[in-house]
Design an enzyme around this catalytic site. Sequence first.
Site, PDB file in Angstrom:
ATOM      1  N   SER A  93       1.389   4.225  -5.073  1.00 15.31           N
ATOM      2  CA  SER A  93       1.951   5.469  -4.542  1.00 15.31           C
ATOM      3  C   SER A  93       3.318   5.239  -3.886  1.00 15.31           C
ATOM      4  O   SER A  93       4.223   4.719  -4.518  1.00 15.31           O
ATOM      5  CB  SER A  93       0.947   6.082  -3.567  1.00 15.31           C
ATOM      6  OG  SER A  93       1.269   7.415  -3.271  1.00 15.31           O
ATOM      7  N   ASP A  99      -5.020  12.529 -11.509  1.00 15.08           N
ATOM      8  CA  ASP A  99      -4.245  12.367 -10.276  1.00 15.08           C
ATOM      9  C   ASP A  99      -3.727  13.721  -9.812  1.00 15.08           C
ATOM     10  O   ASP A  99      -2.966  14.381 -10.515  1.00 15.08           O
ATOM     11  CB  ASP A  99      -3.072  11.415 -10.526  1.00 15.08           C
ATOM     12  CG  ASP A  99      -2.428  10.922  -9.236  1.00 15.08           C
ATOM     13  OD1 ASP A  99      -2.448  11.661  -8.248  1.00 15.08           O
ATOM     14  OD2 ASP A  99      -1.916   9.796  -9.240  1.00 15.08           O
ATOM     15  N   HIS A 118      -5.986   9.552  -8.015  1.00 11.25           N
ATOM     16  CA  HIS A 118      -4.923   8.822  -7.322  1.00 11.25           C
ATOM     17  C   HIS A 118      -5.411   7.494  -6.736  1.00 11.25           C
ATOM     18  O   HIS A 118      -4.655   6.518  -6.698  1.00 11.25           O
ATOM     19  CB  HIS A 118      -4.348   9.703  -6.206  1.00 11.25           C
ATOM     20  CG  HIS A 118      -3.054   9.218  -5.643  1.00 11.25           C
ATOM     21  ND1 HIS A 118      -1.895   9.132  -6.381  1.00 11.25           N
ATOM     22  CD2 HIS A 118      -2.730   8.765  -4.397  1.00 11.25           C
ATOM     23  CE1 HIS A 118      -0.909   8.680  -5.620  1.00 11.25           C
ATOM     24  NE2 HIS A 118      -1.390   8.430  -4.417  1.00 11.25           N
ATOM     25  N   HIS A 141       0.825  -1.215   0.000  1.00 12.33           N
ATOM     26  CA  HIS A 141       0.000   0.000   0.000  1.00 12.33           C
ATOM     27  C   HIS A 141       0.854   1.257   0.000  1.00 12.33           C
ATOM     28  O   HIS A 141       2.085   1.198   0.109  1.00 12.33           O
ATOM     29  CB  HIS A 141      -0.944   0.001   1.213  1.00 12.33           C
ATOM     30  CG  HIS A 141      -0.220   0.055   2.534  1.00 12.33           C
ATOM     31  ND1 HIS A 141       0.288   1.222   3.067  1.00 12.33           N
ATOM     32  CD2 HIS A 141       0.074  -0.926   3.433  1.00 12.33           C
ATOM     33  CE1 HIS A 141       0.854   0.970   4.238  1.00 12.33           C
ATOM     34  NE2 HIS A 141       0.755  -0.326   4.491  1.00 12.33           N
TER      35      HIS A 141
END
Length: 418
Positions: free
Chosen positions: A225, A367, A395, A154
């Site tokens: 990310s 994004d 995003h 993540h």
Amino acid sequence: MSFLAISTKKWARKCGTAIHAALSLLVFFSLDLMDAILCVVYELLDEILEGNSQSCYCNASHPHTTGENEVSETLFRRRNVFREMGFLEFARKFKLSRRTGKSKKPANKWSDCGCLTCNSWMKKEDGNLHVVVKDSTPQEDSVQEPLENVIFIHGFMGSSYFWTETVFEHVREERFRLFAVDLLGFGESPKPRDSLYTLRDHVDMIERSVVKPYQLGSFHVVAHSMGCLIALALAAKHSTIVKSVTLVAPPYFPSSLEGSVLTRIAGKRLWPPLAFGTAVMSWYEHVGRCVCFIVCKHHKIWEWLIKLCTGKREIPWKIKDITRHTHHSAWHSMHNVICGGSKFTDEHLETLVNSGVKIHLMQGDRDEMVPLHCSGDMKRSFPAVEVEIVVGADHESVIGGRREEFVEKLKMIWGSCS
């Protein structure tokens, strides 16, 4: 008439820009002052409540560290007008004298949450990350290694929920074994106060918690990310057994100075609100600690209020993720991984490309967190990287807003590497 209308629009735009610039100057000037004051306040409170003051980066010198264990210079070179004026030295003349003798540091700071949920990691003897495993292999075949292992990583301020609540339920094939980790300092994973949460720290913990105990002979990596930087470092270290790397909205600033990365990712601006929040939490160490004290330490109160207002018994996982970290872990991960770790990206990509590892990049064209040019820059530097721009996605919705489509794309990527 049309000329007048165009002139009016230009004048209005210039006025709006000037007002925004003036407000930004005022707000961030005030935050500079607040952070300088809070530096002294927290030093006093730490001495009173814990017996010793915790070191901060306001006047600290940059230690000599190298490689992926390097501490980012952005921790030490964040400009603050009051710090540069010597405000801190003047204010510290009035602080309490330090207590003599050494006192043992508690496992977590007084400003961090001490509830059983947030400190459940202390009961784990192995000290490994929290890992959610979805293994659909039939029981009779459980002795055999599944055909495909996939590690999901993540992003900043996230947890394994980001994957288990969006992707896992749509992967139904028996030939996949999925691992979603809570990164060091986030979710239910350990949050040691003596860690600097460097790129190497994160990679080592994933190795220790997933790759080695599950004896992965090969695996795919999917990351979002900030997790993309960690995924590339992990994959480059295991380039001989990694089959594919899927990057979603990666912050790619390989040739930039660390301070430049901080400015691009968390520039000091008031709008949009998410950008303002990112700037505050990235530039102001003590203001950020204050925010975490209010939001994270008292998360049970906020959760109770949310349940009361919504009438629901369960708290949305996205809200839980916001509070499932300490200021220390989030602050250092932001600077040491995103700002300090970016300069290793090209090295990791080169290793993977030379090893023939398939690399696929996805990013939404809306994004607002990671500039869209990051995808184009990576493609220009490494033509072998497959780039996919998703129209109408931002995003997070690049995954959450198109879950089934995203999973089908992943299966195609994994299948092409078999």
